[in-house]
Design a protein around this motif. Structure first.
Motif, PDB file in Angstrom:
ATOM      1  N   ARG A  19      -8.979 -48.978  30.898  1.00 51.42           N
ATOM      2  CA  ARG A  19      -7.812 -48.443  30.202  1.00 51.42           C
ATOM      3  C   ARG A  19      -8.071 -48.408  28.698  1.00 51.42           C
ATOM      4  O   ARG A  19      -8.532 -49.390  28.121  1.00 51.42           O
ATOM      5  N   SER A  33       4.541 -53.744  27.022  1.00 53.25           N
ATOM      6  CA  SER A  33       4.087 -53.866  28.403  1.00 53.25           C
ATOM      7  C   SER A  33       2.995 -54.914  28.501  1.00 53.25           C
ATOM      8  O   SER A  33       2.385 -55.298  27.503  1.00 53.25           O
ATOM      9  N   LEU A  35      -0.612 -56.065  30.501  1.00 53.99           N
ATOM     10  CA  LEU A  35      -1.773 -55.561  31.218  1.00 53.99           C
ATOM     11  C   LEU A  35      -2.126 -56.572  32.301  1.00 53.99           C
ATOM     12  O   LEU A  35      -2.157 -57.779  32.040  1.00 53.99           O
ATOM     13  N   SER A  36      -2.421 -56.084  33.497  1.00 53.13           N
ATOM     14  CA  SER A  36      -2.590 -57.014  34.613  1.00 53.13           C
ATOM     15  C   SER A  36      -4.042 -57.226  35.020  1.00 53.13           C
ATOM     16  O   SER A  36      -4.437 -58.338  35.354  1.00 53.13           O
ATOM     17  N   VAL A  40      -9.975 -53.379  29.303  1.00 54.20           N
ATOM     18  CA  VAL A  40      -9.118 -52.755  28.294  1.00 54.20           C
ATOM     19  C   VAL A  40      -9.952 -52.511  27.043  1.00 54.20           C
ATOM     20  O   VAL A  40     -10.609 -53.431  26.539  1.00 54.20           O
ATOM     21  N   THR A  60       0.077 -56.808  25.522  1.00 53.66           N
ATOM     22  CA  THR A  60      -0.856 -55.903  24.860  1.00 53.66           C
ATOM     23  C   THR A  60      -1.087 -56.263  23.400  1.00 53.66           C
ATOM     24  O   THR A  60      -2.213 -56.214  22.903  1.00 53.66           O
TER      25      THR A  60
END
Length: 392
Positions: A19, A33, A35-36, A40, A60
């Protein structure tokens, strides 16, 4: 039949997502949000400036603050402001029997902010005419080299190029639109003979790709580094850690260094020893007083091998080439650190990892230990049998 995978990867879901998040986006700015999982990569002005693997929910904003260094963002901004002085450059691609991958790589060249003067594709004895057709359709100069070996092909590419600078990439790579421009901006001092760039994974869809990226990947971080005569002398007693310089999939040279230092050693590289032709050449550049620079704003993406069998063969070739390169570096420079690495440091390193594997089982960092050891042994015998062979 499902391929065996290391124990530490059994709970990971594939494909692993990659991502990209812009630091200026509201998602990062507000931390709106979490991130799981996955890789990244944070961007600033369209360039990667930091990354992290996430395996549990993380905010994030907090993640960006943890992994992105202010000086990295500032460097990317400064590079964007530097006027470009070096325009006389060719892009060189060596390939064999991979027309689809070649077409994907060539498709990223028209988007370059610095258009190359020429594109040279060297076909290293492909079986059909697919490579020629793809190269000519892209407007590239097509060169056929029938002697098998990556470095026969690389040397043919250097000879075919007509420009002051040459930039190498591989057929399984896609280029960022500012890749060539930022490589060329790295040549801001006359002593810099080579500039390499940041290579990110194009995908992480299989366990083999994740293992390669974690333990054998081409990324060298997000800070510019210069490797000069001081670096070379500092490691005089030991083998120079030339893998820190970068990756052969993203490297550019002043054309004149090949006249001074020679061409790529054909005993190394794919189709010969298997690897380390680029790192041996970087070592030679430093030995002759040149500087190699790692420039992280010159970005590209590499698509790793997807299957475990292919990765096992690749790692065997990597270690075969690594040990062969140590002997060549000793042959060229007389530095005993290369022999010390081959005869002492490397066996001890393998022994420690074998003991760890006996204790904890096969994990991703030692899953291909057999291939590493056998490759190392084969590399020594391979090069000793070619000790007096002409290097180019």
């Amino acid at each position: 039949m499902r391929e065996p995978i290391p124990a530490d990867l059994k709970d990971i879901r594939f494909p692993v997502p990659i991502r990209y998040l812009d630091l200026a986006s509201a998602e990062v700015d507000t931390g709106s949000s979490a991130l799981s999982e996955g890789l990244v990569i944070f961007l600033s002005d369209g360039l990667p400036v930091g990354q992290a693997y996430v395996d549990k929910p993380e905010n994030t904003t907090a993640l960006a603050l943890r992994v992105v260094q202010p000086e990295t963002v500032e460097h990317a901004h400064q590079v964007a402001q530097i006027p470009l002085k070096n325009h006389d450059v060719s892009i060189l691609i060596c390939t064999k029997d991979r027309p689809d991958e070649l077409a994907r790589c060539l498709a990223s060249i028209p988007r370059q902010s610095l258009p190359p003067v020429e594109i040279v594709v060297v076909d290293n004895a492909s079986a059909g005419d697919g490579t020629r057709r793809v190269a000519e359709a892209a407007g590239a100069t097509y060169v056929r080299e029938d002697r098998i070996g990556l470095d026969y092909a690389r040397n043919a590419a250097v000879r075919a190029a007509t420009t002051e600078f040459v930039a190498f990439t591989d057929d399984d790579v896609v280029l960022h639109e500012r890749w060539l421009e930022n490589l060329m901006k790295g040549f801001d001092q006359p002593e810099i003979g080579c500039v390499t760039g940041l290579v990110l994974p194009g995908e992480l869809s299989t366990p083999a790709q994740l293992i390669f990226e974690r333990h054998w990947g081409f990324g060298r971080g997000y800070r510019r580094r210069d490797f000069d005569r001081h670096f070379y002398r500092r490691h005089k007693r030991h083998k120079n850690p030339m893998s820190m310089v970068g990756a052969g999939a993203s490297q550019a040279f002043r054309r004149k260094v090949f006249d001074e230092c020679g061409l790529f050693d054909v005993r190394l590289g794919a189709g010969a020893a298997g690897c380390s032709d680029d790192s041996e050449f970087w070592d030679r550049l430093l030995h002759h007083g040149h500087t190699c620079r790692y420039e992280p704003t010159a970005v590209s993406w590499h698509f790793h091998r997807k299957d475990m069998e292919g990765l096992a063969k690749q790692i065997h070739q990597y270690m075969k080439g690594h040990v062969a390169a140590l002997l060549i570096q000793y042959q060229n420079t007389g530095k005993l650190g290369n022999l010390r690495r081959m005869l002492m440091s490397l066996p001890w390193y393998h022994l420690k990892r074998f003991a760890k594997r006996l204790e904890r089982g096969a994990t991703s960092d030692n899953f291909f230990l057999k291939e590493e050891v056998l490759g190392s042994l084969q590399g020594a015998f391979y090069l000793l049998g070619r000790w007096k062979m002409q290097p180019w």
